[in-house]
Design a protein around this motif. Sequence first.
Motif, PDB file in Angstrom:
ATOM      1  N   THR A   8     -35.388 -14.571  33.212  1.00 36.92           N
ATOM      2  CA  THR A   8     -35.412 -14.675  34.666  1.00 36.92           C
ATOM      3  C   THR A   8     -35.853 -13.376  35.342  1.00 36.92           C
ATOM      4  N   ARG A   9     -36.396 -12.443  34.589  1.00 33.47           N
ATOM      5  CA  ARG A   9     -36.717 -11.135  35.143  1.00 33.47           C
ATOM      6  C   ARG A   9     -37.547 -11.223  36.432  1.00 33.47           C
ATOM      7  N   GLY A  10     -37.164 -10.418  37.415  1.00 35.08           N
ATOM      8  CA  GLY A  10     -37.951 -10.346  38.634  1.00 35.08           C
ATOM      9  C   GLY A  10     -39.171  -9.456  38.426  1.00 35.08           C
ATOM     10  N   LEU A  11     -40.101  -9.497  39.358  1.00 37.32           N
ATOM     11  CA  LEU A  11     -41.298  -8.653  39.260  1.00 37.32           C
ATOM     12  C   LEU A  11     -41.204  -7.528  40.280  1.00 37.32           C
ATOM     13  N   PHE A  12     -41.904  -6.444  39.992  1.00 34.23           N
ATOM     14  CA  PHE A  12     -41.822  -5.226  40.791  1.00 34.23           C
ATOM     15  C   PHE A  12     -43.218  -4.925  41.346  1.00 34.23           C
ATOM     16  N   LEU A  91     -34.049  -6.321  38.940  1.00 33.99           N
ATOM     17  CA  LEU A  91     -35.113  -6.989  38.186  1.00 33.99           C
ATOM     18  C   LEU A  91     -34.505  -7.837  37.060  1.00 33.99           C
ATOM     19  N   ARG A  92     -33.541  -7.281  36.385  1.00 33.95           N
ATOM     20  CA  ARG A  92     -32.862  -8.020  35.296  1.00 33.95           C
ATOM     21  C   ARG A  92     -32.172  -9.264  35.823  1.00 33.95           C
ATOM     22  N   ALA A  93     -31.648  -9.169  37.049  1.00 31.29           N
ATOM     23  CA  ALA A  93     -30.925 -10.305  37.634  1.00 31.29           C
ATOM     24  C   ALA A  93     -31.902 -11.337  38.211  1.00 31.29           C
ATOM     25  N   GLY A  94     -33.203 -11.076  38.117  1.00 35.01           N
ATOM     26  CA  GLY A  94     -34.187 -12.060  38.558  1.00 35.01           C
ATOM     27  C   GLY A  94     -34.716 -11.830  39.963  1.00 35.01           C
ATOM     28  N   THR A  95     -34.338 -10.715  40.583  1.00 26.78           N
ATOM     29  CA  THR A  95     -34.830 -10.428  41.940  1.00 26.78           C
ATOM     30  C   THR A  95     -36.163  -9.696  41.875  1.00 26.78           C
ATOM     31  N   THR A  96     -37.113 -10.159  42.651  1.00 29.08           N
ATOM     32  CA  THR A  96     -38.406  -9.488  42.766  1.00 29.08           C
ATOM     33  C   THR A  96     -38.278  -8.372  43.795  1.00 29.08           C
ATOM     34  N   ILE A  97     -38.842  -7.216  43.478  1.00 36.34           N
ATOM     35  CA  ILE A  97     -38.747  -6.064  44.364  1.00 36.34           C
ATOM     36  C   ILE A  97     -40.116  -5.712  44.925  1.00 36.34           C
TER      37      ILE A  97
END
Length: 213
Positions: A8-12, A91-97
């Motif tokens: 579920t990794r978010g993108l940066f 990012l690990r929690a799935g949030t895109t930054i």
Amino acid sequence: PTWGSSATRGLFFVFEGLDRSGKSTQSKKLEEYLSKAGRSVKWMCFPNRKTPIGTAIDLYLRRQLELPDEAVHRLFSANRWEMAKSIVEDLRAGTTIICDRYAFSGVAYSAAKGLDFSWCQAPDRGLPCPDGIFFLHIDEKVGAARSNFGDERYENAEMQAKVRAQFKDPRLRANVHWKDVNGARDMEVIHAEIRSAVEVIRQEDQENRQRAI
Ligand code: ADP
Ligand code: DGP
Ligand code: NA
Ligand code: NA
């Protein structure tokens, strides 16, 4: 990227460019688009003037504090390191930054003052690496037409010209996903281009992860 590859990794994503190139406008538009699409997304900017180190940077930029160029360079980098852990966790929690300026500004602005380029790169080594950097290009005339320079340090034509030259250095683009974007067009046209680049990066990320499994 150094933060692993949970499903579920978010993108940066990082926006870079000169003052008034449209970074804030475009980064907030992207945030709005992704959040309306139902993704978990967080917007941030550097310098983050709210932290203890950011308070000193803010004073420096507003010319209320004088510091050697080397010292302030380290403060800008430390200001990014203050946030590094929370970026990785998000990012690990799935949030895109989505981030308005990052280490690339750090190098370009300090090298523009005459500091050695690779010396400038050193303190940011090891920070979370963006999945995509959108560099908004505008020429001097376009920038000057957008609004007047403010009173902050660096907001003058001579410094901006030096920063513009530093941003062209190929060492900034090495080993990162760097996309040059023509920032002198209609806001919506630019936004649409960035949106499709984001979807391509997301697709690639998912395919890479599937291959790894
Ligand atoms: P930055 O964050 O890079 O300093 P901003 O997004 O704050 O730039 O934009 C600087 C100014 O230019 C603002 O007044 C903004 O409304 C305007 N602007 C931003 N993008 C465009 C564009 N594509 N065309 C015309 N004006 C723009
Ligand atoms: P902004 O809030 O985006 O207008 O940025 C503040 C100013 O600080 C802007 O002129 C760019 C500059 N800046 C941003 N990051 C760094 C950095 O890491 N190092 C240096 N020297 N300047 C920076
Ligand atoms: Na500024
Ligand atoms: Na901005």
